[in-house]
Design an enzyme around this catalytic site. Structure first.
Site, short mmCIF file in Angstrom:
data_model
loop_
_atom_site.label_atom_id
_atom_site.label_comp_id
_atom_site.label_asym_id
_atom_site.label_seq_id
_atom_site.Cartn_x
_atom_site.Cartn_y
_atom_site.Cartn_z
N TYR A 153 1.00 -1.22 -0.10
CA TYR A 153 0.04 0.21 0.02
C TYR A 153 0.82 1.45 0.05
O TYR A 153 0.57 2.14 -0.79
CB TYR A 153 -0.86 -0.36 1.14
CG TYR A 153 -1.99 1.17 1.57
CD1 TYR A 153 -2.87 0.99 0.56
CD2 TYR A 153 -1.81 2.07 2.36
CE1 TYR A 153 -4.10 2.06 0.82
CE2 TYR A 153 -2.58 3.12 2.37
CZ TYR A 153 -3.66 3.03 1.50
OH TYR A 153 -4.71 4.17 1.96
N LYS A 157 0.94 4.14 -3.16
CA LYS A 157 0.73 5.57 -2.70
C LYS A 157 1.84 6.59 -2.91
O LYS A 157 1.94 7.47 -3.30
CB LYS A 157 -0.01 5.77 -1.01
CG LYS A 157 -1.12 5.14 -1.04
CD LYS A 157 -2.13 5.61 -1.96
CE LYS A 157 -3.63 4.86 -1.58
NZ LYS A 157 -4.58 5.42 -2.52
P1 NAI Z 1 -13.50 2.40 0.49
O1 NAI Z 1 -12.78 0.82 0.53
O2 NAI Z 1 -14.56 2.81 1.54
O3 NAI Z 1 -13.96 2.87 -0.90
C1 NAI Z 1 -13.08 2.31 -1.90
C2 NAI Z 1 -14.10 2.53 -3.33
O4 NAI Z 1 -13.14 2.19 -4.48
C3 NAI Z 1 -15.21 1.27 -3.03
O5 NAI Z 1 -16.24 1.71 -3.32
C4 NAI Z 1 -14.65 0.23 -4.00
O6 NAI Z 1 -15.74 -0.62 -4.65
C5 NAI Z 1 -13.74 1.06 -5.10
N1 NAI Z 1 -13.14 0.42 -5.69
C6 NAI Z 1 -12.06 -0.45 -5.37
N2 NAI Z 1 -11.45 -0.99 -6.20
C7 NAI Z 1 -11.88 -0.43 -7.35
C8 NAI Z 1 -11.69 -0.89 -8.76
N3 NAI Z 1 -10.71 -1.64 -9.30
N4 NAI Z 1 -12.29 0.09 -9.70
C9 NAI Z 1 -13.42 0.80 -9.58
N5 NAI Z 1 -13.78 1.00 -8.16
C10 NAI Z 1 -12.93 0.36 -7.10
O7 NAI Z 1 -12.29 3.19 0.73
P2 NAI Z 1 -12.09 4.73 1.33
O8 NAI Z 1 -11.63 4.45 2.81
O9 NAI Z 1 -13.30 5.62 1.15
O10 NAI Z 1 -10.60 5.07 0.81
C11 NAI Z 1 -10.67 5.96 -0.81
C12 NAI Z 1 -9.24 6.35 -1.05
O11 NAI Z 1 -8.88 7.04 0.03
C13 NAI Z 1 -8.55 5.12 -1.21
O12 NAI Z 1 -7.66 5.48 -2.36
C14 NAI Z 1 -7.65 4.96 0.01
O13 NAI Z 1 -6.38 4.38 -0.13
C15 NAI Z 1 -7.39 6.39 0.45
N6 NAI Z 1 -7.44 6.59 1.86
C16 NAI Z 1 -8.08 6.33 2.62
C17 NAI Z 1 -7.50 6.43 4.20
C18 NAI Z 1 -8.53 6.09 4.98
O14 NAI Z 1 -8.21 6.08 6.40
N7 NAI Z 1 -9.86 5.69 4.84
C19 NAI Z 1 -6.55 7.10 4.41
C20 NAI Z 1 -5.56 7.51 3.47
C21 NAI Z 1 -5.99 7.27 2.05
#
Ligand code: NAI
Length: 245
Positions: A153, A157
């Protein structure tokens, strides 16, 4: 504010992507919501529409080149432009580095880094012709500082930050800005479930003494997407409560 702009948001159906989509829509943008699950993607589109906004659902996987092209084509067919791309789709497959499986490495690099490459390439073709674009990549604080148990991861990033800076240099002459937002720890179902002791340890690392919210991230995206943020490119905007400076 991105009034009348067309914004493609990947991973739009829940979490941070959902908040970004709602915030861009509230600011007047039309949303092309991309995700893999049809029911969940239809639901965010219905939520935006119910609030008086405009949105289109596109079911696609960011790791598939044809799907990346398809989401931009769908936006072009429906609205004739793509002004904003938010590369938000991301996954984790955490594990101790020494025992990390090849497939967990590949899956994370594929979604978080290759996905952003494919969607950016597809969108840039259109943005180049328009001579306007805003590409915003959702990175992470751990891409800046590392985190034990997240080699795949963190590498994805950190790679995304490199992609951001390289594309910022390459696309600048076409009036396309490319920036990253690097969230810290964001309150999600996952962080809610952590034991109190772990939460307290986490909190001790955050000068502002709270987890971030999805809306904190959406606000940063809104700022970078704005027309009058056009002199900011290649920047990594930390939204982490001071956890990493
Ligand atoms: P989440 O897991 O709640 O949502 C991610 C969304 O991306 C989901 O709706 C999923 O279906 C979609 N997705 C996954 N793989 C996919 C693909 N191959 N094609 C199309 N859609 C796809 O994640 P969250 O927590 O909302 O994170 C969103 C972004 O923020 C990510 O890039 C994550 O790495 C980043 N992030 C999140 C943090 C956290 O604490 N939640 C902290 C730092 C970064």
């Amino acid at each position: 504010m991105p009034k009348d702009k067309i914004a493609v948001v990947t991973g739009a159906s829940r979490g941070i992507g959902r908040s970004i989509s709602l915030a861009l829509s509230a600011a007047g943008a039309t949303i092309v919501a991309v995700d893999m699950d049809k029911a969940a993607t239809d639901a965010i589109v219905a939520e935006i529409t119910a609030a008086g906004g405009k949105a289109l659902a596109v079911i696609g996987n960011v790791t598939v080149p044809e799907d990346a092209e398809k989401m931009i084509e769908a936006a072009m067919n429906e609205y004739g432009r793509v002004d904003i791309l938010v590369n938000n789709a991301g996954i984790t497959r955490d594990g101790i580095f020494l025992r990390m499986k090849d497939e967990d490495w590949d899956a994370v690099l594929s979604v978080n880094l290759k996905g952003a490459f494919l969607c950016s390439r597809a969108a840039s073709k259109v943005m180049t012709k328009q001579r306007f674009g805003r590409i915003i990549n959702i990175a992470s604080v751990v891409g800046q500082m590392g985190n034990a148990g997240q080699a795949n991861y963190c590498a994805s990033k950190a790679g995304l930050i490199g992609l951001t800076k390289s594309n910022a240099r390459e696309l600048a002459k076409r009036n396309i800005t490319v920036n990253a937002v690097a969230p810290g720890f964001i309150a999600t179902a996952m962080t809610d479930a952590l034991p109190e002791k772990v939460k307290a340890e986490l909190m001790a690392q955050i000068p502002l003494e709270r987890l971030g919210t999805a809306d904190d991230i959406a606000n940063a995206v809104l700022f970078l997407a704005a027309e009058n943020s056009g002199y900011i490119t290649g920047h990594v905007l930390s939204v982490n409560g001071g956890m990493y400076m």
